[in-house]
Design a protein around this motif. Structure first.
Motif, PDB file in Angstrom:
ATOM      1  N   PRO A 147       3.353  -3.594   6.795  1.00 51.85           N
ATOM      2  CA  PRO A 147       3.108  -2.277   6.201  1.00 51.85           C
ATOM      3  C   PRO A 147       3.767  -2.158   4.815  1.00 51.85           C
ATOM      4  CG  PRO A 147       3.776  -2.044   8.483  1.00 51.85           C
ATOM      5  CD  PRO A 147       3.948  -3.492   8.138  1.00 51.85           C
ATOM      6  N   TYR A 148       3.057  -1.495   3.919  1.00 50.41           N
ATOM      7  CA  TYR A 148       3.479  -1.386   2.519  1.00 50.41           C
ATOM      8  C   TYR A 148       3.504   0.094   2.139  1.00 50.41           C
ATOM      9  CZ  TYR A 148       2.633  -1.692  -2.604  1.00 50.41           C
ATOM     10  OH  TYR A 148       2.667  -1.529  -3.970  1.00 50.41           O
ATOM     11  N   ILE A 149       4.661   0.575   1.739  1.00 51.73           N
ATOM     12  CA  ILE A 149       4.792   1.986   1.381  1.00 51.73           C
ATOM     13  C   ILE A 149       4.845   2.099  -0.137  1.00 51.73           C
ATOM     14  CG2 ILE A 149       6.124   4.081   1.728  1.00 51.73           C
ATOM     15  CD1 ILE A 149       7.041   2.794   4.365  1.00 51.73           C
ATOM     16  N   TYR A 150       3.733   2.583  -0.661  1.00 56.46           N
ATOM     17  CA  TYR A 150       3.558   2.666  -2.110  1.00 56.46           C
ATOM     18  C   TYR A 150       4.187   3.944  -2.659  1.00 56.46           C
ATOM     19  CZ  TYR A 150       1.044   4.273  -6.269  1.00 56.46           C
ATOM     20  OH  TYR A 150       0.737   4.802  -7.495  1.00 56.46           O
ATOM     21  N   GLY A 151       4.807   3.834  -3.829  1.00 53.65           N
ATOM     22  CA  GLY A 151       5.304   5.017  -4.534  1.00 53.65           C
ATOM     23  C   GLY A 151       5.215   4.775  -6.028  1.00 53.65           C
ATOM     24  N   GLY A 152       4.837   5.802  -6.769  1.00 55.68           N
ATOM     25  CA  GLY A 152       4.771   5.682  -8.220  1.00 55.68           C
ATOM     26  C   GLY A 152       5.145   7.007  -8.863  1.00 55.68           C
ATOM     27  N   VAL A 153       5.740   6.945 -10.062  1.00 53.34           N
ATOM     28  CA  VAL A 153       6.162   8.169 -10.762  1.00 53.34           C
ATOM     29  C   VAL A 153       5.796   8.083 -12.240  1.00 53.34           C
ATOM     30  CG1 VAL A 153       8.064   8.765  -9.220  1.00 53.34           C
ATOM     31  CG2 VAL A 153       8.503   7.208 -11.101  1.00 53.34           C
ATOM     32  N   HIS A 154       5.552   9.268 -12.826  1.00 51.46           N
ATOM     33  CA  HIS A 154       5.297   9.363 -14.262  1.00 51.46           C
ATOM     34  C   HIS A 154       5.632  10.784 -14.696  1.00 51.46           C
ATOM     35  CE1 HIS A 154       3.440   8.528 -18.126  1.00 51.46           C
ATOM     36  NE2 HIS A 154       2.738   9.641 -18.011  1.00 51.46           N
ATOM     37  N   GLN A 155       6.523  10.913 -15.640  1.00 47.71           N
ATOM     38  CA  GLN A 155       6.947  12.221 -16.161  1.00 47.71           C
ATOM     39  C   GLN A 155       7.405  13.135 -15.014  1.00 47.71           C
ATOM     40  OE1 GLN A 155       3.967  13.605 -18.949  1.00 47.71           O
ATOM     41  NE2 GLN A 155       4.202  11.778 -20.203  1.00 47.71           N
ATOM     42  N   LEU A 156       6.610  14.197 -14.698  1.00 46.05           N
ATOM     43  CA  LEU A 156       7.023  15.103 -13.608  1.00 46.05           C
ATOM     44  C   LEU A 156       6.181  14.895 -12.344  1.00 46.05           C
ATOM     45  CD1 LEU A 156       8.104  16.676 -16.239  1.00 46.05           C
ATOM     46  CD2 LEU A 156       8.022  18.695 -14.787  1.00 46.05           C
ATOM     47  N   ASP A 157       5.415  13.799 -12.318  1.00 47.11           N
ATOM     48  CA  ASP A 157       4.460  13.597 -11.233  1.00 47.11           C
ATOM     49  C   ASP A 157       4.761  12.335 -10.425  1.00 47.11           C
ATOM     50  OD1 ASP A 157       3.173  15.753 -12.371  1.00 47.11           O
ATOM     51  OD2 ASP A 157       1.785  14.505 -13.517  1.00 47.11           O
ATOM     52  N   GLY A 158       4.279  12.344  -9.193  1.00 42.43           N
ATOM     53  CA  GLY A 158       4.468  11.155  -8.366  1.00 42.43           C
ATOM     54  C   GLY A 158       3.359  11.020  -7.340  1.00 42.43           C
ATOM     55  N   MET A 159       3.249   9.829  -6.762  1.00 38.39           N
ATOM     56  CA  MET A 159       2.246   9.550  -5.727  1.00 38.39           C
ATOM     57  C   MET A 159       2.865   8.686  -4.648  1.00 38.39           C
ATOM     58  SD  MET A 159      -1.372   8.694  -7.514  1.00 38.39           S
ATOM     59  CE  MET A 159      -0.868   7.678  -8.857  1.00 38.39           C
ATOM     60  N   VAL A 160       2.418   8.891  -3.412  1.00 36.57           N
ATOM     61  CA  VAL A 160       2.903   8.094  -2.281  1.00 36.57           C
ATOM     62  C   VAL A 160       1.746   7.854  -1.317  1.00 36.57           C
ATOM     63  CG1 VAL A 160       4.804   7.855  -0.624  1.00 36.57           C
ATOM     64  CG2 VAL A 160       4.918   9.672  -2.305  1.00 36.57           C
ATOM     65  N   SER A 161       1.739   6.682  -0.699  1.00 34.11           N
ATOM     66  CA  SER A 161       0.838   6.436   0.428  1.00 34.11           C
ATOM     67  C   SER A 161       1.410   5.300   1.275  1.00 34.11           C
ATOM     68  CB  SER A 161      -0.574   6.075  -0.053  1.00 34.11           C
ATOM     69  OG  SER A 161      -1.480   6.100   1.043  1.00 34.11           O
ATOM     70  N   THR A 162       1.002   5.279   2.528  1.00 33.20           N
ATOM     71  CA  THR A 162       1.422   4.198   3.427  1.00 33.20           C
ATOM     72  C   THR A 162       0.206   3.347   3.748  1.00 33.20           C
ATOM     73  OG1 THR A 162       3.226   5.489   4.342  1.00 33.20           O
ATOM     74  CG2 THR A 162       2.361   3.732   5.736  1.00 33.20           C
ATOM     75  N   PHE A 163       0.282   2.087   3.376  1.00 35.15           N
ATOM     76  CA  PHE A 163      -0.833   1.162   3.613  1.00 35.15           C
ATOM     77  C   PHE A 163      -0.517   0.307   4.832  1.00 35.15           C
ATOM     78  CE2 PHE A 163      -0.924   1.536  -1.199  1.00 35.15           C
ATOM     79  CZ  PHE A 163      -1.982   2.432  -1.230  1.00 35.15           C
ATOM     80  N   LEU A 164      -1.378   0.422   5.856  1.00 34.52           N
ATOM     81  CA  LEU A 164      -1.192  -0.362   7.082  1.00 34.52           C
ATOM     82  C   LEU A 164      -2.302  -1.402   7.142  1.00 34.52           C
ATOM     83  CD1 LEU A 164      -0.498   2.652   9.495  1.00 34.52           C
ATOM     84  CD2 LEU A 164       1.186   1.216   8.311  1.00 34.52           C
ATOM     85  N   PRO A 165      -1.989  -2.676   6.935  1.00 39.16           N
ATOM     86  CA  PRO A 165      -3.023  -3.707   6.877  1.00 39.16           C
ATOM     87  C   PRO A 165      -3.929  -3.683   8.109  1.00 39.16           C
ATOM     88  CG  PRO A 165      -0.922  -4.603   6.185  1.00 39.16           C
ATOM     89  CD  PRO A 165      -0.651  -3.222   6.711  1.00 39.16           C
TER      90      PRO A 165
END
Ligand SMILES: [Zn+2]
Length: 251
Positions: A147-165
């Motif tokens: 399992p891969y837990i993605y996270g990304g940020v830029h300025q005041l924003d962010g994104m998250v998701s959990t990828f289950l192969p």
């Protein structure tokens, strides 16, 4: 492996959560988590996962601490300027929770190193700052079914998701490689934003390790700090995905 008297006390406030229990704590104690990066996201996820009692954390980073890191990379302090981030992180985390075995590896995550770096870890927490490295993590996640837990940020924003192969889309399904080269200028980031994103990643990692509650699977959670909203998007697997698509998984 049992929990010591000190561990029972240290983790008592989470052990008492319905569905968590002693069994959940033991699962954390026996787990190994891979944290890709000791920057803004890794500062937070490593603290929280060590605090939660994850038995083994492997943190990989090859950079040194500089002043421009300190608005958000709160595991590194002013006195750490010039030190390797792995050395700085390991010092804090070992003192913070001596029960957690910290393996800090000073290496670049690339196509040659990633698979062996991730080996024997049961979850990948993405704390990278660039898409090429994320694509490499994603490919190893799919190949090794981790399992891969993605996270990304830029300025005041962010994104998250959990990828289950095998169960959810992978990173490549939703962010296909278009060959677009990102700007060489470091992105602007408000310090607490990676705190929000990496806290959510840490919750996801604990849930996955315990097989407890509902993961952020098949959903992309977008945090917008400018108007303080969370939006959720359903994401679908791309059957033609070059990483997890039909032709690839049939190989
Ligand atoms: Zn895919």
């Amino acid at each position: 492996m049992d929990l010591t008297k000190e561990e029972l006390l240290r983790y008592s406030r989470q052990i008492t959560i319905p569905g968590f229990g002693l069994q959940g704590q033991l699962k954390l104690k026996n787990a190994g988590v891979f944290i890709a990066g000791a920057g803004g996201l890794g500062s937070i996820s490593s603290y929280y996962l060590a605090a939660a009692g994850v038995g083994r954390l492997r943190i990989v980073d090859r950079d040194t601490v500089d002043y421009s890191n300190l608005n958000r990379q709160i595991i590194h302090w002013t006195g750490d300027i010039g030190s390797y981030k792995t050395d700085s992180a390991i010092r804090k985390l070992r003192e913070f929770n001596p029960d957690c075995a910290i393996e800090a590896v000073r290496e670049e995550i690339n196509e040659d190193t990633c698979e062996s770096l991730v080996a024997d870890c049961s979850i990948i927490v993405d704390a990278m700052d660039n898409m090429p490295a994320r694509r490499i993590l994603n490919a190893v996640s799919v190949k090794k079914s981790i399992p891969y837990i993605y996270g990304g940020v830029h300025q005041l924003d962010g994104m998250v998701s959990t990828f289950l192969p095998g169960k959810t889309p992978c990173l490549e399904c939703i962010f296909p490689d278009t060959g677009f080269a990102p700007s060489a200028t470091p992105p602007s980031i408000l310090g607490p934003v990676p705190g929000v994103v990496a806290s959510i990643q840490s919750i996801e990692a604990i849930k996955i390790l315990l097989d407890f509650e509902t993961p952020l699977a098949g959903r992309l959670l977008c945090f917008c700090g400018t108007d303080m909203t969370f939006r959720e998007f359903k994401i679908k697997r791309d059957p033609e995905c070059p990483v997890c698509g039909k032709s690839k998984t049939e190989d």
